[in-house]
Design an enzyme around this catalytic site. Structure first.
Site, mmCIF file in Angstrom:
data_model
loop_
_atom_site.group_PDB
_atom_site.id
_atom_site.type_symbol
_atom_site.label_atom_id
_atom_site.label_comp_id
_atom_site.label_asym_id
_atom_site.label_seq_id
_atom_site.Cartn_x
_atom_site.Cartn_y
_atom_site.Cartn_z
ATOM 1 N N LYS A 1 -40.906 -75.257 -66.462
ATOM 2 C CA LYS A 1 -40.322 -75.666 -65.176
ATOM 3 C C LYS A 1 -40.464 -77.175 -65.038
ATOM 4 O O LYS A 1 -41.492 -77.741 -65.379
ATOM 5 C CB LYS A 1 -41.024 -74.960 -64.017
ATOM 6 C CG LYS A 1 -40.506 -75.408 -62.636
ATOM 7 C CD LYS A 1 -40.893 -74.433 -61.537
ATOM 8 C CE LYS A 1 -42.290 -74.591 -61.013
ATOM 9 N NZ LYS A 1 -42.611 -75.921 -60.438
ATOM 10 N N GLU B 1 -39.241 -80.638 -62.335
ATOM 11 C CA GLU B 1 -38.796 -80.984 -60.982
ATOM 12 C C GLU B 1 -37.619 -81.956 -60.998
ATOM 13 O O GLU B 1 -37.599 -82.907 -61.796
ATOM 14 C CB GLU B 1 -39.969 -81.605 -60.202
ATOM 15 C CG GLU B 1 -41.119 -80.631 -60.001
ATOM 16 C CD GLU B 1 -42.252 -81.204 -59.141
ATOM 17 O OE1 GLU B 1 -42.090 -82.301 -58.561
ATOM 18 O OE2 GLU B 1 -43.296 -80.521 -59.055
ATOM 19 N N ASP C 1 -48.518 -76.686 -61.895
ATOM 20 C CA ASP C 1 -49.387 -77.867 -61.926
ATOM 21 C C ASP C 1 -50.122 -78.026 -60.592
ATOM 22 O O ASP C 1 -50.930 -78.946 -60.422
ATOM 23 C CB ASP C 1 -48.635 -79.141 -62.337
ATOM 24 C CG ASP C 1 -47.515 -79.500 -61.391
ATOM 25 O OD1 ASP C 1 -47.231 -78.715 -60.456
ATOM 26 O OD2 ASP C 1 -46.894 -80.573 -61.578
ATOM 27 N N SER C 2 -49.904 -77.077 -59.673
ATOM 28 C CA SER C 2 -50.752 -76.978 -58.473
ATOM 29 C C SER C 2 -52.215 -76.801 -58.877
ATOM 30 O O SER C 2 -53.113 -76.976 -58.057
ATOM 31 C CB SER C 2 -50.297 -75.810 -57.585
ATOM 32 O OG SER C 2 -50.183 -74.624 -58.349
ATOM 33 N N ASP D 1 -45.445 -75.149 -65.948
ATOM 34 C CA ASP D 1 -44.933 -76.438 -65.466
ATOM 35 C C ASP D 1 -45.088 -77.548 -66.497
ATOM 36 O O ASP D 1 -46.163 -77.702 -67.095
ATOM 37 C CB ASP D 1 -45.716 -76.883 -64.221
ATOM 38 C CG ASP D 1 -45.091 -76.383 -62.925
ATOM 39 O OD1 ASP D 1 -43.923 -75.952 -62.941
ATOM 40 O OD2 ASP D 1 -45.786 -76.451 -61.889
ATOM 41 N N GLU E 1 -38.266 -75.280 -52.964
ATOM 42 C CA GLU E 1 -39.508 -75.412 -52.187
ATOM 43 C C GLU E 1 -39.246 -76.121 -50.858
ATOM 44 O O GLU E 1 -38.656 -77.219 -50.828
ATOM 45 C CB GLU E 1 -40.552 -76.191 -53.016
ATOM 46 C CG GLU E 1 -41.862 -76.387 -52.268
ATOM 47 C CD GLU E 1 -43.023 -76.822 -53.160
ATOM 48 O OE1 GLU E 1 -42.854 -76.915 -54.388
ATOM 49 O OE2 GLU E 1 -44.115 -77.050 -52.598
HETATM 50 O O1 KIV Z 1 -47.202 -75.925 -59.172
HETATM 51 C C1 KIV Z 1 -46.880 -74.937 -58.515
HETATM 52 O O2 KIV Z 1 -47.690 -74.071 -58.171
HETATM 53 C C2 KIV Z 1 -45.480 -74.828 -58.113
HETATM 54 C C3 KIV Z 1 -45.169 -73.892 -56.989
HETATM 55 C C4 KIV Z 1 -45.553 -74.539 -55.715
HETATM 56 C C5 KIV Z 1 -43.748 -73.468 -56.986
HETATM 57 O O3 KIV Z 1 -44.647 -75.509 -58.631
#
Ligand code: KIV
Length: 269
Positions: free
Chosen positions: A120, A122, A52-53, A91, A187
């Protein structure tokens, strides 16, 4: 020894577990579209993370919070169609897994519409993780700096520097494994703490700003290509600086992870 990196078949969650057992480092980069997906796959990258970056590097926001499940499904699908071998993790975005039922509906969307192989999420959401795993959905945990909690954390800061916080992260990591997660991203934590967690867990631990002793490494693609509009984090490295092409930069990153040359002490805490 045949490295998993040399095999051309599509990687599975069992292959990733076997890589940890064999002591083979796992390389991971983010991607959000078909062109970069194919390029990373050809370079031998083991895992592509549709992170989600993308809210920051694609959409131009100053956090990941505005990203929606529709955004994630769209980018996941774009990446999925273009890769042959790399394992795909997508994510679950902010506020999309507050309850087990909400998490299941959204994870199913990422797997059906987005063709994700794993989702994924958090934090130590053990009830949610256990529920997803029971429904057949592989889960990757994410501890340390949690970008979706940036407002609670008060910024993008290293986590686990003091002993009580470090012990909490170790306990959370163990509970995430017990809940059935297959992978853990750590992280921005001190290298010694990440080394301890990687030793204690039997699932692979993928670090970002977490030192050399993790079982694998991940970076945001646009940071390591030095094309992000924001400031490159200290734990990242500009792999374009010594490469003649994007392909070469990605291959150099893959080799540097496999041979435990990256991250160096200058990229660690
Ligand atoms: O969203 C993302 O790119 C991530 C990485 C920073 C691990 O979760």
């Amino acid at each position: 020894m045949t490295l998993y990196a040399d095999s051309l078949k599509a990687l599975t969650v069992s292959d990733l577990a076997a890589m940890k057992q064999a002591g083979e480092k796992i390389s991971c980069l983010t991607a959000y579209d078909a062109s970069f997906s194919a390029l990373l796959d050809k370079a031998g990258i083991d895992i592509i993370l549709i992170g989600d970056s993308l809210g920051m590097v694609i959409q131009g926001h100053n956090s990941t919070l505005p990203v929606t499940i529709d955004d994630m499904a769209y980018h996941s699908r774009s990446v999925a169609g273009a890769r042959k071998r790399a394992f795909l993790i997508t994510d679950l975005p902010f506020a999309s897994y507050a309850t087990p039922e909400q998490a299941l509906a959204n994870a199913a969307r990422l797997m059906q519409a987005g063709a994700a192989q794993m989702v994924k999420l958090e934090g130590a959401k053990t009830e949610v993780i256990q529920f997803l795993v029971e429904q057949g959905i592989p889960v990757c945990g994410h501890l340390g700096l949690l970008p979706q909690s940036v407002n609670r954390l008060g910024g993008y800061k290293v986590q686990g520097r003091d002993e009580p916080q470090a012990r909490q992260i170790v306990a959370d990591a163990e509970q995430i494994e017990q809940a059935g997660a297959s992978l853990l991203v750590l992280e921005c934590v001190p290298a010694a703490l990440a080394a301890e967690i990687s030793r204690r867990l039997s699932i692979p631990v993928i670090g970002i700003g977490a030192g050399i002793d993790c079982d694998g490494q991940v970076l945001v693609l646009y940071d390591m290509l030095n094309i992000s509009t924001g400031k490159r984090p200290r734990f990242s490295k500009d792999f374009m600086a010594e490469a003649g092409s994007i392909e070469e930069a990605v291959r150099n990153y893959h080799q540097a992870v496999k041979s435990a040359q990256f991250p160096g002490p200058e990229h660690s805490y």
